[in-house]
Design a protein around this motif. Structure first.
Motif, PDB file in Angstrom:
ATOM      1  N   PRO A 193      47.841 -61.473  53.383  1.00 47.23           N
ATOM      2  CA  PRO A 193      46.957 -61.536  52.215  1.00 47.23           C
ATOM      3  C   PRO A 193      45.506 -61.421  52.650  1.00 47.23           C
ATOM      4  O   PRO A 193      45.037 -62.211  53.467  1.00 47.23           O
ATOM      5  N   PHE A 194      44.809 -60.435  52.095  1.00 46.70           N
ATOM      6  CA  PHE A 194      43.480 -60.114  52.616  1.00 46.70           C
ATOM      7  C   PHE A 194      42.380 -60.259  51.574  1.00 46.70           C
ATOM      8  O   PHE A 194      41.230 -59.923  51.825  1.00 46.70           O
ATOM      9  N   THR A 195      42.755 -60.736  50.385  1.00 42.58           N
ATOM     10  CA  THR A 195      41.791 -60.812  49.280  1.00 42.58           C
ATOM     11  C   THR A 195      40.561 -61.622  49.654  1.00 42.58           C
ATOM     12  O   THR A 195      39.425 -61.176  49.462  1.00 42.58           O
ATOM     13  N   LYS A 196      40.788 -62.807  50.202  1.00 43.87           N
ATOM     14  CA  LYS A 196      39.665 -63.687  50.528  1.00 43.87           C
ATOM     15  C   LYS A 196      38.712 -63.000  51.508  1.00 43.87           C
ATOM     16  O   LYS A 196      37.496 -63.038  51.345  1.00 43.87           O
ATOM     17  N   VAL A 197      39.264 -62.357  52.507  1.00 40.44           N
ATOM     18  CA  VAL A 197      38.421 -61.676  53.500  1.00 40.44           C
ATOM     19  C   VAL A 197      37.541 -60.636  52.812  1.00 40.44           C
ATOM     20  O   VAL A 197      36.335 -60.562  53.058  1.00 40.44           O
ATOM     21  N   LEU A 209      38.676 -67.646  58.050  1.00 38.80           N
ATOM     22  CA  LEU A 209      39.290 -66.512  57.358  1.00 38.80           C
ATOM     23  C   LEU A 209      40.575 -66.080  58.051  1.00 38.80           C
ATOM     24  O   LEU A 209      41.592 -65.821  57.410  1.00 38.80           O
ATOM     25  N   LEU A 210      40.518 -66.018  59.386  1.00 40.27           N
ATOM     26  CA  LEU A 210      41.709 -65.628  60.141  1.00 40.27           C
ATOM     27  C   LEU A 210      42.827 -66.633  59.905  1.00 40.27           C
ATOM     28  O   LEU A 210      43.972 -66.263  59.623  1.00 40.27           O
ATOM     29  N   ALA A 211      42.481 -67.916  60.029  1.00 43.53           N
ATOM     30  CA  ALA A 211      43.503 -68.960  59.883  1.00 43.53           C
ATOM     31  C   ALA A 211      44.169 -68.881  58.519  1.00 43.53           C
ATOM     32  O   ALA A 211      45.401 -68.957  58.409  1.00 43.53           O
ATOM     33  N   GLU A 212      43.350 -68.705  57.480  1.00 49.16           N
ATOM     34  CA  GLU A 212      43.919 -68.638  56.128  1.00 49.16           C
ATOM     35  C   GLU A 212      44.831 -67.443  55.959  1.00 49.16           C
ATOM     36  O   GLU A 212      45.906 -67.552  55.382  1.00 49.16           O
ATOM     37  N   ALA A 213      44.385 -66.306  56.477  1.00 44.97           N
ATOM     38  CA  ALA A 213      45.201 -65.097  56.333  1.00 44.97           C
ATOM     39  C   ALA A 213      46.537 -65.265  57.045  1.00 44.97           C
ATOM     40  O   ALA A 213      47.601 -64.928  56.521  1.00 44.97           O
ATOM     41  N   LEU A 214      46.479 -65.832  58.253  1.00 46.82           N
ATOM     42  CA  LEU A 214      47.696 -65.953  59.064  1.00 46.82           C
ATOM     43  C   LEU A 214      48.685 -66.949  58.482  1.00 46.82           C
ATOM     44  O   LEU A 214      49.895 -66.838  58.665  1.00 46.82           O
ATOM     45  N   GLU A 215      48.147 -67.920  57.746  1.00 50.62           N
ATOM     46  CA  GLU A 215      49.016 -68.958  57.198  1.00 50.62           C
ATOM     47  C   GLU A 215      49.984 -68.422  56.172  1.00 50.62           C
ATOM     48  O   GLU A 215      51.089 -68.943  56.013  1.00 50.62           O
TER      49      GLU A 215
END
Lengths: 144, 386
Positions: free
Chosen positions: B242-246, B373-379
């Motif tokens: 999921p990349f929306t936040k980034v 951002l990385l941590a959130e995406a990877l989760e």
């Protein structure tokens, strides 16, 4: 002889004939209603928080208006509006799924072409629906 | 009875590793043919024999074998008893269609059974003479004939074949380690995956999607492309990130003209982390030099600088046309051109940086909380095995 052989789409022709007959009976009134609805929608858009261009010229058919919000992409708007039960189209009718060559030929800049939306009305639509559309568009605009 | 002969490619050069490569190759052939029916797959002297059992179909099996990497040539052969009468009769029947049009031919014979009463040249001569009589329009030609008929005498049977077709080439699946392919929905990335799979690389794939900006259809399109690729590469584990936040963070905090390059750097970082976890030793992308702003030399240098592992860009020196040709060949093109927005098209800047300087990029990047951002995406990764 100026003729070519082919199979005409008879059911479609008959259906079109029936539709024309129906509309002729209710014709003139419909054109007025549609024009009013369209103009109301444009007015609401002008006063809304969505900066957008109206691509449709004055004196055009009363049942369609083509707009380009300043930001965003057609597909995303279409889906966002869909979620609220409002169904519009993107680009122009002749270019489903691709960047509209018609809009491009009108010298509308690339970004406006990519955000363009086409709203079509029927006489059964009412003003409250136009208001709902504009509100939904405002919400969708915030995505960008 | 008809069988399929697969000639092994480069792997015959691999010396002591040859057995392992051949075994892996046979494993792939067996696995790919399994849904079709029962086949006996064996090998001898850099040739793999695929023998259908019962009424397992030959035509479909042939089509599947044409897509297996590690094979240079593939031919169909008819099988008969090891006596000249059967051989002659069968060659006339089996090859009647193959020999109908061409005007020149030659016969090549091989025998692994040295007890067979005729020598190879004698076999060639007899079969050649017989066929010439049967098909008088066709004359023997030793150099560069249109058709080469092969007669092979093995332990139990004789094999007769006509046309030899090119195989898929390349190296067997799984013989070259594992790579992580960055799979967008475009034309290029599936082709890049195909080219690495061709060299024997196992593939995992990572795809970035940004709902509500990108659609469910865009994601399904990518899975469909992975499926087309898996015909050649074997199973692919697709990781959807999921990349929306980034993307919204970049839009909100950074200069618009740097958005694409910042996004790509983050994508490479995420891809690398997942690659590590999946024991992939390289990334694979569909970048080709100069196609779009993010693929100029300067941009590639800036994107590369966040990577610790090699990034393979098999399309780097290819023209769009060449890439499209391969895309069509692997049946990916029609899917690739389906017009769904993907995260690279959603926030395109009006004037993207084509020669970004690393110091300015890093400056822009410092406005983002990259670690979070990385941590959130990877989760929230979704794993789908194709």
């Amino acid at each position: 002889m100026g003729m070519r052989s082919g199979t005409e789409a008879m059911p479609a022709i008959a259906a079109f004939g029936a539709a024309c007959k129906y509309r002729l009976q209710h014709g003139a009134g419909d054109v007025r209603t549609l024009a009013q609805l369209r103009d109301k929608t444009v007015q609401l858009l002008m006063y809304s928080s969505v900066p957008c261009k109206i691509n449709t010229a004055a004196g055009a058919s009363p049942h369609i208006v083509n707009i380009s919000p300043q930001k965003g992409r057609s597909e995303v708007y279409i889906r966002a509006l869909e979620e609220e039960g409002i169904y519009v189209s993107g680009g122009s009718a002749c270019s489903r799924g691709k960047r509209s060559h018609v809009l491009a030929a009108m010298k509308i800049d690339m970004r406006a072409v990519e955000s363009s939306l086409r709203i079509s009305f029927v006489p059964e639509n009412v003003e409250t629906q136009a208001e709902a559309f504009v509100k939904a568009l405002e919400r969708a605009y915030n995505l960008f | 009875m008809e069988v399929i002969l697969l000639k092994c490619g480069e792997l015959v050069l691999k010396g002591l590793n040859r057995r392992r490569f051949e075994d892996r190759l046979m494993q792939t052939v067996r696995r790919n043919l399994k849904p079709l029916g029962k086949y006996k797959v064996s090998s001898s002297q850099s040739m793999i024999y695929v023998e259908p059992e019962a009424d397992a179909p030959v035509d479909e099996a042939f089509k599947i074998c044409e897509k297996v990497f590690g094979i240079t040539a593939i031919q169909r052969a008819a099988v008969c008893e090891k006596d000249m009468e059967s051989i002659l009769r069968l060659s006339g029947d089996y090859l009647s269609e193959t020999l109908a049009k061409p005007t020149t031919f030659k016969v090549q014979a091989r025998r692994s059974d040295k007890q067979f009463p005729l020598t190879s040249p004698q076999i060639s001569a007899e079969v050649g003479g017989y066929l010439h009589e049967l098909f008088p329009h066709i004359t023997p030609k030793m150099d560069d004939p249109e058709v080469t008929v092969t007669v092979e005498i093995r332990e139990k049977h004789a094999y007769i074949s006509g046309e030899k077709l090119p195989g898929a080439g390349g190296m067997p699946n799984g013989s070259a380690g594992r790579g992580m392919l960055l799979l967008s929905g475009g034309i290029d990335s599936p082709v890049a995956g195909y080219m690495m799979a061709k060299r024997g690389m196992d593939l995992c794939a990572v795809h970035f999607h940004s709902p509500p900006y990108t659609s469910q259809q865009a994601k399904e399109k990518v899975l469909s492309l992975a499926e087309k690729l898996s015909v050649y590469s074997g199973r692919i584990a697709v990781f959807v990130v999921p990349f929306t936040k980034v993307q919204t963070e970049i839009r909100d905090k950074c200069d618009e003209n740097f958005s694409t390059i910042l996004m790509r750097r983050l994508m490479m970082r995420v891809a690398q982390i997942i690659a590590d976890r999946q024991e992939c030793k390289a990334l694979v992308t569909g970048e080709s030099l100069g196609q779009v702003a993010s693929q100029t030399l300067e941009s590639i240098v800036v994107t590369d600088s966040v990577c610790d592992m090699p990034v393979f860009r098999p399309l780097i020196g290819m023209d769009k046309e060449e890439i499209v040709t391969i895309s069509r060949k692997i049946d990916a093109y029609d899917t690739s051109i389906l017009p769904y927005e993907d995260c690279c098209t959603i926030f395109t800047p009006k004037h993207p940086q084509t020669k970004p300087r690393i110091d300015r990029v890093e400056d822009q990047e410092s406005r983002l909380d990259v670690e979070t951002l990385l941590a959130e995406a990877l989760e929230n990764i979704e794993k789908i095995v194709i």
